[in-house]
Design a protein around this motif. Structure first.
Motif, PDB file in Angstrom:
ATOM      1  N   SER A 136       0.782  -0.908  -0.179  1.00 64.92           N
ATOM      2  CA  SER A 136       0.433  -0.066  -0.047  1.00 64.92           C
ATOM      3  C   SER A 136       1.267   0.634   0.048  1.00 64.92           C
ATOM      4  O   SER A 136       1.135   1.270  -0.858  1.00 64.92           O
ATOM      5  N   GLN A 137       1.002   2.491   1.143  1.00 60.24           N
ATOM      6  CA  GLN A 137       1.789   3.407   1.329  1.00 60.24           C
ATOM      7  C   GLN A 137       2.988   2.668   1.182  1.00 60.24           C
ATOM      8  O   GLN A 137       4.150   3.775   0.304  1.00 60.24           O
ATOM      9  N   GLY A 138       4.149   2.176   1.782  1.00 56.48           N
ATOM     10  CA  GLY A 138       4.982   1.208   1.460  1.00 56.48           C
ATOM     11  C   GLY A 138       4.977   0.542   0.841  1.00 56.48           C
ATOM     12  O   GLY A 138       6.971   0.846  -0.217  1.00 56.48           O
ATOM     13  N   GLY A 139       4.363   0.262  -1.083  1.00 53.88           N
ATOM     14  CA  GLY A 139       4.443   0.862  -2.037  1.00 53.88           C
ATOM     15  C   GLY A 139       4.717   2.273  -2.527  1.00 53.88           C
ATOM     16  O   GLY A 139       5.971   1.685  -3.536  1.00 53.88           O
ATOM     17  N   LEU A 140       4.759   2.868  -2.710  1.00 53.36           N
ATOM     18  CA  LEU A 140       4.948   4.064  -2.865  1.00 53.36           C
ATOM     19  C   LEU A 140       5.969   4.296  -2.093  1.00 53.36           C
ATOM     20  O   LEU A 140       7.359   5.129  -2.998  1.00 53.36           O
ATOM     21  N   GLY A 141       6.618   4.126  -0.840  1.00 54.71           N
ATOM     22  CA  GLY A 141       7.750   4.058  -0.573  1.00 54.71           C
ATOM     23  C   GLY A 141       9.126   3.258  -1.261  1.00 54.71           C
ATOM     24  O   GLY A 141      10.135   3.862  -1.170  1.00 54.71           O
ATOM     25  N   THR A 142       8.710   2.225  -1.628  1.00 58.11           N
ATOM     26  CA  THR A 142       9.175   1.102  -2.183  1.00 58.11           C
ATOM     27  C   THR A 142      10.127   1.610  -3.428  1.00 58.11           C
ATOM     28  O   THR A 142      10.971   1.850  -3.669  1.00 58.11           O
ATOM     29  N   LEU A 143       9.340   2.202  -4.623  1.00 61.31           N
ATOM     30  CA  LEU A 143       9.847   3.012  -5.901  1.00 61.31           C
ATOM     31  C   LEU A 143      10.486   4.761  -5.005  1.00 61.31           C
ATOM     32  O   LEU A 143      10.993   4.964  -5.977  1.00 61.31           O
ATOM     33  N   ASN A 144      10.182   4.914  -4.216  1.00 60.11           N
ATOM     34  CA  ASN A 144      10.462   6.111  -3.681  1.00 60.11           C
ATOM     35  C   ASN A 144      12.163   6.221  -3.256  1.00 60.11           C
ATOM     36  O   ASN A 144      12.379   6.831  -3.538  1.00 60.11           O
ATOM     37  N   ALA A 145      11.943   5.076  -2.388  1.00 59.55           N
ATOM     38  CA  ALA A 145      13.101   4.292  -2.179  1.00 59.55           C
ATOM     39  C   ALA A 145      13.932   4.262  -2.380  1.00 59.55           C
ATOM     40  O   ALA A 145      15.580   4.224  -2.930  1.00 59.55           O
ATOM     41  N   ALA A 146      13.976   2.831  -4.240  1.00 63.43           N
ATOM     42  CA  ALA A 146      14.866   2.965  -5.062  1.00 63.43           C
ATOM     43  C   ALA A 146      14.967   4.036  -5.753  1.00 63.43           C
ATOM     44  O   ALA A 146      15.856   3.923  -6.951  1.00 63.43           O
ATOM     45  N   ALA A 147      14.445   4.799  -5.779  1.00 56.73           N
ATOM     46  CA  ALA A 147      14.952   6.666  -7.060  1.00 56.73           C
ATOM     47  C   ALA A 147      15.576   6.839  -6.394  1.00 56.73           C
ATOM     48  O   ALA A 147      15.571   7.388  -7.084  1.00 56.73           O
ATOM     49  N   ARG A 148      15.923   7.392  -5.264  1.00 54.21           N
ATOM     50  CA  ARG A 148      16.572   8.018  -4.568  1.00 54.21           C
ATOM     51  C   ARG A 148      17.955   7.013  -3.285  1.00 54.21           C
ATOM     52  O   ARG A 148      18.905   7.916  -3.314  1.00 54.21           O
ATOM     53  N   SER A 149      17.777   5.569  -4.471  1.00 54.89           N
ATOM     54  CA  SER A 149      19.002   4.826  -3.603  1.00 54.89           C
ATOM     55  C   SER A 149      20.320   5.411  -3.802  1.00 54.89           C
ATOM     56  O   SER A 149      21.218   4.215  -3.974  1.00 54.89           O
ATOM     57  N   ASN A 150      20.395   6.265  -5.518  1.00 55.64           N
ATOM     58  CA  ASN A 150      21.568   6.154  -6.368  1.00 55.64           C
ATOM     59  C   ASN A 150      21.835   4.386  -6.876  1.00 55.64           C
ATOM     60  O   ASN A 150      23.239   4.108  -6.674  1.00 55.64           O
ATOM     61  N   GLY A 151      21.346   3.745  -7.462  1.00 51.66           N
ATOM     62  CA  GLY A 151      21.564   2.403  -7.561  1.00 51.66           C
ATOM     63  C   GLY A 151      21.801   0.971  -6.442  1.00 51.66           C
ATOM     64  O   GLY A 151      21.796   0.159  -6.994  1.00 51.66           O
ATOM     65  N   LEU A 152      21.626   1.613  -5.234  1.00 51.94           N
ATOM     66  CA  LEU A 152      21.924   0.706  -3.637  1.00 51.94           C
ATOM     67  C   LEU A 152      20.675  -0.220  -4.337  1.00 51.94           C
ATOM     68  O   LEU A 152      21.088  -1.239  -3.343  1.00 51.94           O
ATOM     69  N   VAL A 153      19.277   0.141  -4.396  1.00 51.92           N
ATOM     70  CA  VAL A 153      18.320  -0.536  -3.831  1.00 51.92           C
ATOM     71  C   VAL A 153      18.342  -1.159  -5.950  1.00 51.92           C
ATOM     72  O   VAL A 153      18.303  -0.352  -6.565  1.00 51.92           O
ATOM     73  N   LYS A 154      18.649  -2.745  -5.949  1.00 52.23           N
ATOM     74  CA  LYS A 154      18.890  -2.971  -6.966  1.00 52.23           C
ATOM     75  C   LYS A 154      17.419  -3.354  -7.545  1.00 52.23           C
ATOM     76  O   LYS A 154      17.330  -4.132  -8.621  1.00 52.23           O
ATOM     77  N   THR A 155      16.339  -3.693  -6.681  1.00 54.17           N
ATOM     78  CA  THR A 155      15.275  -4.310  -7.099  1.00 54.17           C
ATOM     79  C   THR A 155      14.050  -3.834  -6.230  1.00 54.17           C
ATOM     80  O   THR A 155      14.472  -4.054  -5.197  1.00 54.17           O
ATOM     81  N   ALA A 156      13.008  -3.501  -6.326  1.00 52.69           N
ATOM     82  CA  ALA A 156      11.766  -3.099  -6.129  1.00 52.69           C
ATOM     83  C   ALA A 156      10.690  -3.456  -6.291  1.00 52.69           C
ATOM     84  O   ALA A 156      10.116  -4.307  -7.640  1.00 52.69           O
ATOM     85  N   VAL A 157       9.527  -4.051  -5.590  1.00 54.36           N
ATOM     86  CA  VAL A 157       8.766  -5.294  -5.421  1.00 54.36           C
ATOM     87  C   VAL A 157       7.714  -3.999  -4.902  1.00 54.36           C
ATOM     88  O   VAL A 157       7.541  -4.469  -3.412  1.00 54.36           O
ATOM     89  N   THR A 158       6.178  -3.648  -4.966  1.00 55.73           N
ATOM     90  CA  THR A 158       5.305  -3.276  -4.838  1.00 55.73           C
ATOM     91  C   THR A 158       4.149  -3.894  -4.753  1.00 55.73           C
ATOM     92  O   THR A 158       3.426  -4.197  -5.404  1.00 55.73           O
TER      93      THR A 158
END
Length: 297
Positions: A136-158
Motif C-alpha cells: 500500500s503506502q509502503g509500495g509508494l515508499g518502495t519506489l521512492n526508495a529505489a529512485a533515491r538510492s543512487n542504485g543501491l536498491v537493485k530491485t523493487a516490489v510493490t
C-alpha cells in the motif's frame, strides 16, 4: 522461530510456484523492536536465517515498508517466508513509509552491523544485493526508495499500491511531502508491480494505475506486473485461515512468485528467472494471476 510453512489446503497452481511457495531451507529468527533507530527515531524489526553465514553464505537484504497505519508484525508470515529462503528482511516500525527514507535507513543500519565484529550479522550480509518491497503506502515508499538510492536498491516490489487518483485525493499522508509523485525515471533497478483484482482501489487497470506506472518506468530496466485474482487490499497480511480484516484468500498466492523474484534479482537463480521471461514464463500463465506483462528476456 520455525520456517514459514504452507497453509493447509492451499495448492500452488504451477510447479515452480510450488517450489518457492514451500518454506525455504533456513530456520528463521526474528529481532522485534530491539534495534534502533531510523532517522526519525523508529525501531526496526528484522527477520533472518538463524543459521546466518552457513556454508559461507552472504545473505541479500530486503527493506520492507508497511502500509498506512500498519506495523511490520502484521506481515510476519510473508517476511518469515522470505527469511527462510536466505534473505535478511528489515522493517522500520513506522506507519507512514511513503518517502522510503526509513527503508533506506534500515539498509544503512544492516550495513553497519555487517561491519561490526560484535554483531551476529558481521560479515554475513551481501550489502551489494539490496531489494525493497512494501504494501500500500509502503509500495509508494518502495519506489521512492529505489529512485533515491543512487542504485543501491537493485530491485523493487510493490504490493497493492493505491492508484494515482486515490493517492492524490487523500490528505497528505506525510505532511509537506508529495509521496504520490514517484520519480520513476530515476529508478535503475528492476521492478515488479503486484495488485489484487478485488482491491477496491488498486494500482491496477489501464488508466492511472499499474499499467501507467509500468509504462512510466524506463524501458531499459527489467520490469513486470500482474494482479492476484480475488486478492483484496489486505490479503498480503493474511495468515493461514485469513482471519484479518479485509482479507479474501490470504497471502499464499503471493509467496511463490515474490520469493522467485528476489531469488532471481538478488541471487541470480536461473529457475526463478525463467518464471518471469516474457511470453513463456510460468508466472504469465498461472491461472491464479491476471494482467501479466513483462519485458524480461
Amino acid at each position: 522461530m520455525a520456517p514459514a510453512s504452507a497453509a493447509p489446503g492451499y495448492q500452488p497452481a504451477a510447479p515452480i510456484e510450488a517450489t518457492f511457495h514451500a518454506a525455504g531451507p533456513h530456520p528463521v529468527a526474528k529481532r522485534a523492536g530491539a534495534d534502533c533507530c531510523s532517522s526519525t527515531g523508529d525501531v526496526y524489526d528484522i527477520w533472518y536465517p538463524s543459521d546466518l553465514g552457513a556454508d559461507q553464505t552472504r545473505h541479500p537484504i530486503i527493506a520492507w515498508g508497511d502500509g498506512t497505519l500498519a506495523h511490520p508484525r502484521e506481515y510476519d508470515y510473508l517476511l518469515s517466508h522470505l527469511a527462510s529462503w536466505g534473505f535478511v528482511v528489515i522493517a522500520p516500525d513506522l506507519t507512514n513509509t511513503g518517502t522510503g527514507v526509513q527503508m533506506l535507513d534500515g539498509v544503512a543500519y544492516l550495513t553497519q552491523l555487517n561491519s561490526d565484529p560484535a554483531s551476529e550479522f558481521y560479515g554475513k550480509l551481501d550489502t551489494g544485493a539490496v531489494g525493497a518491497m512494501g504494501h500500500s503506502q509502503g509500495g509508494l515508499g518502495t519506489l521512492n526508495a529505489a529512485a533515491r538510492s543512487n542504485g543501491l536498491v537493485k530491485t523493487a516490489v510493490t504490493l497493492e499500491m493505491p492508484s494515482q487518483g486515490l493517492c492524490t485525493s487523500l490528505p497528505p499522508l506525510i505532511p509537506g511531502q508529495n509521496i504520490c509523485d514517484i520519480p520513476t525515471g530515476l529508478i535503475s533497478g528492476s521492478v515488479l508491480l503486484v495488485s489484487g483484482t478485488a482491491d477496491p482501489a488498486p494500482y491496477s487497470g489501464a488508466t492511472g494505475g499499474m499499467q501507467g506506472v509500468y509504462d512510466a518506468l524506463p524501458a531499459s530496466i527489467p520490469k513486470a506486473r500482474a494482479a492476484v485474482i480475488n486478492a483484496s487490499h489486505n490479503d498480503v497480511q493474511g495468515q493461514p485461515g485469513c482471519t484479518n480484516l479485509g482479507c479474501n484468500d490470504g497471502v499464499d498466492s503471493y509467496l511463490g512468485y515474490l520469493t522467485a523474484w528476489f531469488l532471481d534479482q538478488l541471487r541470480g537463480d536461473a529457475q526463478a528467472h525463467s518464471v518471469f521471461v516474457s511470453g513463456t514464463g510460468e508466472f504469465q500463465h498461472n491461472p491464479r494471476w491476471t494482467e501479466q506483462q513483462s519485458n524480461i528476456e
